[in-house]
Every structure is written in C-alpha cells, then in structure tokens.
Design an enzyme around this catalytic site. Structure first.
Site, PDB file in Angstrom:
ATOM      1  N   LYS A 141      -6.774  -9.548  -0.816  1.00 45.92           N
ATOM      2  CA  LYS A 141      -7.238  -9.632  -2.201  1.00 45.92           C
ATOM      3  C   LYS A 141      -6.146  -9.085  -3.102  1.00 45.92           C
ATOM      4  O   LYS A 141      -5.966  -7.869  -3.185  1.00 45.92           O
ATOM      5  CB  LYS A 141      -8.522  -8.829  -2.433  1.00 45.92           C
ATOM      6  CG  LYS A 141      -9.105  -9.105  -3.828  1.00 45.92           C
ATOM      7  CD  LYS A 141     -10.053  -8.045  -4.310  1.00 45.92           C
ATOM      8  CE  LYS A 141      -9.367  -6.876  -4.973  1.00 45.92           C
ATOM      9  NZ  LYS A 141      -8.544  -7.207  -6.176  1.00 45.92           N
ATOM     10  N   GLU A 186      -1.739   3.627   0.392  1.00 38.91           N
ATOM     11  CA  GLU A 186      -0.568   3.990  -0.410  1.00 38.91           C
ATOM     12  C   GLU A 186      -1.095   4.173  -1.828  1.00 38.91           C
ATOM     13  O   GLU A 186      -1.458   3.210  -2.496  1.00 38.91           O
ATOM     14  CB  GLU A 186       0.475   2.866  -0.297  1.00 38.91           C
ATOM     15  CG  GLU A 186       1.848   3.316  -0.673  1.00 38.91           C
ATOM     16  CD  GLU A 186       2.127   3.055  -2.128  1.00 38.91           C
ATOM     17  OE1 GLU A 186       1.939   4.004  -2.939  1.00 38.91           O
ATOM     18  OE2 GLU A 186       2.514   1.936  -2.460  1.00 38.91           O
ATOM     19  N   LEU A 187      -1.189   5.448  -2.256  1.00 37.12           N
ATOM     20  CA  LEU A 187      -1.920   5.758  -3.489  1.00 37.12           C
ATOM     21  C   LEU A 187      -0.985   6.292  -4.574  1.00 37.12           C
ATOM     22  O   LEU A 187       0.211   6.042  -4.541  1.00 37.12           O
ATOM     23  CB  LEU A 187      -3.055   6.732  -3.148  1.00 37.12           C
ATOM     24  CG  LEU A 187      -3.942   6.260  -1.979  1.00 37.12           C
ATOM     25  CD1 LEU A 187      -4.969   7.293  -1.606  1.00 37.12           C
ATOM     26  CD2 LEU A 187      -4.604   4.919  -2.287  1.00 37.12           C
ATOM     27  N   CYS A 237       4.654   3.602  -8.564  1.00 39.14           N
ATOM     28  CA  CYS A 237       4.066   4.819  -7.983  1.00 39.14           C
ATOM     29  C   CYS A 237       5.144   5.851  -7.629  1.00 39.14           C
ATOM     30  O   CYS A 237       4.843   7.030  -7.501  1.00 39.14           O
ATOM     31  CB  CYS A 237       3.215   4.472  -6.772  1.00 39.14           C
ATOM     32  SG  CYS A 237       4.088   3.477  -5.582  1.00 39.14           S
TER      33      CYS A 237
END
Ligand code: NAD
Length: 477
Positions: A176, A251-252, A285
C-alpha cells in the site's frame, strides 16, 4: 494494456483495476490543483489481493533465486529506461525537485539490482553434528506473503526497498503506497509485470490507510509486515502485528542531531549540510535538524548557515532553477507555522526564513532557529520540514547528552577533523545510522534502520534480505 506509468489503479493478481469502493483526489502541492483521482479498494478487493498473494507465494517460492534475480534485474533496467517519466510524476504528486526525483528513481533501480544479487546469497549453513552420519542444516526460507506500507516522502525508494526485498527472498507482497503518491509503486509493478513476474506475486492496493492495514495485518495469510512512517502509526501497527506474532520491520520518525566541533572548516561543513537540510523540503526522516555547535564557532557557523539557507530558491520542482520544491500538503505548512511560533515564544531567535514562501502552493522558507530552549516543541517533535535549530555546546559530553536526549534514534551526525573525537562520538551516539563528516547514511549496500522509538529491523544491506527469511534447523539422521 496500461501505459508504462499507469494512472492510479489497484493492481491485483496481474489485473489493473480502475474503480473500487470510493476514491480520493490527487493534488499537485505546487499548484494545489487536482491532477487525478485514486481508487479506494473495497473489502472484497482486499480479499482478492490476499488470495492472489497466497497463490503467488506458492508459485514464486518454487522459482529459484537465479531466475528470480533475472526478473528483478530486468525490472531495474526498465525502471531506468522509464526514469524521466516516473520522476516527473513524483514531482507533480509531491513537489520535490525533478533532479531529486530522478535521483530517487535511479536509486530505486539500484535497490532492485542489489536485491537481485543478494537474493542469490541467502545462504544457510552446515553445523557439525554430534553423531557420525547425521546432518545438521540451517536453512533460510521465505517468510510468506508480506504486507508493506510505504510513505509519500520517498515514494520510489521506500516502495522499492519493500518490493525488491520481499521478491528477492521468495515472498509475495501486497504494497500500500501512500495515497498522495501512488504512481512510482504502480510504475514498478508495471516494470515487474513487463519483466515477467507471475501474476499475484506483487499486488498494489490503495484506500483508507487504517482500513487497509487492519484488514491485511489481521489476515492469517500475511506473515510479515513492513512499514515506513510516523512513530505513532508504527506503534499502532506493532500492537496489531503482536496479536498474531507477525514478523515486522518498522522505519519510523527521527530528529537527527548534528554535532559540529570547533576544529572544522565552517564553509565546507555548511556546503555539506545545506543540501541535506533542504532535500525534499526537509521531509526526510534522516534530515539534519538539531545542530549542536561548539561555543567558539557558534556565532560564525549560525551566520554562515543562515546566509546559505536564505540563498535557496524555493518554487515549483518542475522548474530546474529552483533548489527546493513544495511541501507535501497543507498539514505540513500548518505544522511549520506552529513550530516556529512556539519556538519564538519560548525565547528562540529566527535567523533565517520562518514563514510561507508564497501565497499559493505549499511552500515554506528554509528556516534557521537559534538558542531555542529544550522545552520548545521543535526541540522534541520531528519537524519534518525545512527547519534547522542551532544551539551552542561546551564539551563533547554535553553535546552527546543533548544528541541522545530524545526517544528517537534514527540518524546522527558529527563534524570534526579529530579522529579521536570521531571515534568517541560515533560510539556514544544512540542512533541506527551515524554519519561522520558526511550525510551519506542510506544506500542499497548498507543496512538502514533506527533504534529506540525510531523502530526496529533494517532495510537494505544483507540485513534487509534477512528480514524476509525464516531460519529453519533441520536435523537428519
Ligand atoms: P501520518 O502519520 O498520518 O502518515 C504517515 C504515513 O503512514 C503515510 O504514508 C500514511 O499513508 C501512513 N499511514 C497512516 N495511518 C496508517 C495506518 N493506520 N495504517 C497504515 N499506514 C498508515 O502522517 P502524515 O501527516 O502523512 O505525515 C506526517 C508525519 O509522518 C511526519 O511528521 C513524519 O514524522 C511521519 N513520516 C515519516 C516518514 C519516514 O520516512 N519515516 C515518512 C512519512 C511520514
């Protein structure tokens, strides 16, 4: 037959599907104009994607790595051939400059090549058994169908890492992509289909994010989850994955510190840091954000960096004269205004930028804040935009304590000419990736991922493949 860059569609079991249970508008952030619409998958379509992924996995796991590798490499070549068109679509959907978008697409093609090769090296091992005539084997096997979620800030690279790793390991995948940037992932699906990928091995769905992630993660067909996005959503998905003990890679967010020691060449360091800060309008990020500058050079460094930021040309990413494009959406502009106001009220200084760059389009001026107290929101919340903060420090211990102060642990950087300081600071920084005297910390060849609340697991490198494999011990007598 769909074009090489398909219009937003669902891609399920090799079919391109234009309509679903609803749709949403696709907006160009540089013009705020509608440029298309994105179909939302129905529950029945998600079930069809799950069925296709289950059948696709049964077939694909029997295709040997040598042959999987050929398909992935062919797809990489097609992506390179189509890179101008894919890049243009990324810029139109998300605002980054065309040069950045092109570089990202070529990096994504490299990622397909890397995994094409690495998939052929999914070695197990032979362990000496305790009894004569026995065999002890450690085998690596694909985990099974994967549910993957990629964000809007690097729609090509972060989709490629998830698709290529799944497929190289022998897994099928339902991806998605972010609804705001569907085209790069669909172009990759098209390239893989053209390269000979069997139907059902890769499926791409779009819709309401929480509806899709809940539907897929709760399904017993899905065996692995991989997500890049905010820490808040990562925690939510991790709780869901825990209910059925699914493997996961997260992976934030990050809030990268940059320690600048007083022995550096200031102009050189500013030239290295500037493109890192304005890249993708700061929506990265691993963007350098909290600059801790040794007190002897604090004033000179802040002035030089403010001057460099003020010289950046901001505008439509399709115009090659601009160095920095639009932010993703109006939410990001609101967040920049809130963070700058709050920092100013807390006593911080605004040395560059600090406001919208134009009345229309989501443009924000590259901004430098200085001497901002730790209590200000911008010192704690990932800005995810073109804002840097410079604060002075005295000793290496102070700088490291400040750098490690937050719950994030993704990227951290330091600049110094001293090898002693390089070694000390690289060991002391709590981060998954560390750049000393440079910002290159994300490549196909090396593992990339965070610690602390920036997530767990790695993408890329050998570790990126390992994340899609189960380990099985076979004892034969
Ligand atoms: P958001 O948290 O709503 O969404 C972030 C991403 O997660 C989007 O791609 C979205 O499609 C996806 N998402 C949201 N809810 C989901 C769910 N329930 N299931 C599956 N996917 C879901 O925030 P946003 O406004 O789009 O972005 C702002 C914040 O997101 C930024 O401040 C940044 O911290 C974070 N972000 C991080 C990265 C990264 O590279 N780590 C990328 C994009 C966004």
């Amino acid at each position: 037959m769909e074009a090489v860059i398909p219009k937003p569609h669902l891609f399920i079991d090799g079919e391109w599907i234009a309509t679903g249970a609803g749709e949403q508008a696709l907006i160009n952030p540089a013009t705020e104009q509608r440029i298309g619409s994105v179909p939302h998958a129905s529950a029945a379509q998600l079930d069809a994607a799950l069925d296709a992924a289950a059948r696709g996995f049964a077939q694909w796991r029997r295709v040997q790595p040598y042959d999987r590798s050929k398909i992935l490499r062919r797809a990489a070549d097609l992506i390179r051939e189509r890179s101008d068109a894919i890049a243009r679509q990324i810029t139109t959907e998300k605002g980054k400059t065309l040069g950045e978008a092109k570089g990202e697409v070529l990096g994504a093609a490299d990622t397909f090549d890397w995994y094409a090769e690495e998939g052929r090296r999914a070695y197990g091992r032979i362990v000496p058994p305790r009894e004569y005539g026995h065999r002890w084997l450690v085998m690596k096997e694909p985990v099974g169908p994967v549910a993957a979620f990629s964000p809007w800030n690097f729609p090509a690279m972060l989709s490629a890492r998830k698709i290529a790793a799944s497929l190289a390991a022998g897994c099928s995948c339902i991806l998605k992509p972010a609804e705001e940037t569907p085209s790069a992932a669909l172009a990759f699906a098209r390239a893989l289909q053209d390269a000979g990928l069997p139907n059902g091995v890769l499926n791409v769905v779009l819709g309401v994010p929480d509806t899709i992630s809940t539907h897929l993660i709760r399904s017993p067909i899905i065996k692995k989850l991989t997500f890049t996005g905010s820490t808040a959503i990562g925690k939510h998905l991790a709780r869901m994955a825990a209910d059925s003990m699914k493997k996961a890679t997260f992976e934030l967010g990050g809030h990268s510190p940059v320690i600048v020691f007083d022995d550096v060449d200031i102009d050189h360091v500013v030239q290295v840091l500037l493109p890192g800060k304005i890249r993708n309008a700061g929506q990265v990020c691993i963007a350098p954000t909290r600059f801790y500058v040794q007190e002897g050079i604090f004033g000179r460094f802040s002035d030089a960096f403010a001057k460099a930021l003020a010289s950046v040309k901001v505008g439509d990413g399709l115009d090659a004269q601009n160095h920095m494009g639009a932010m993703a959406n109006g939410r990001r502009i609101d967040a920049m205004a809130r963070l700058v106001d709050d920092a100013h009220r807390a006593g911080g200084k605004v040395l560059a930028g600090g406001a919208r760059a134009s009345d229309s389009g989501f443009f924000w001026q590259p901004t430098l804040l200085a001497e901002v107290p730790d209590t200000a929101h911008v010192m704690n919340e990932e800005p995810f935009g073109p804002i840097a903060i410079a604060n002075p420090f005295r000793t290496i211990e102070d700088a490291v304590a400040q750098a490690n102060r937050l719950p994030y642990g993704l990227a951290a950087y330091a600049f110094t000419q001293s090898s002693r300081r390089s070694i000390d600071v690289a060991s002391a920084l709590e981060a998954g990736v560390v750049g000393i005297n440079n910002l290159t910390v994300s490549t196909a060849e090396a593992p990339f991922g965070g610690i602390k609340e920036s997530g767990y697991g790695s993408e890329a490198g050998q570790e990126g493949l390992e994340a899609f494999l189960n380990t099985k011990f076979v004892s034969e007598a």
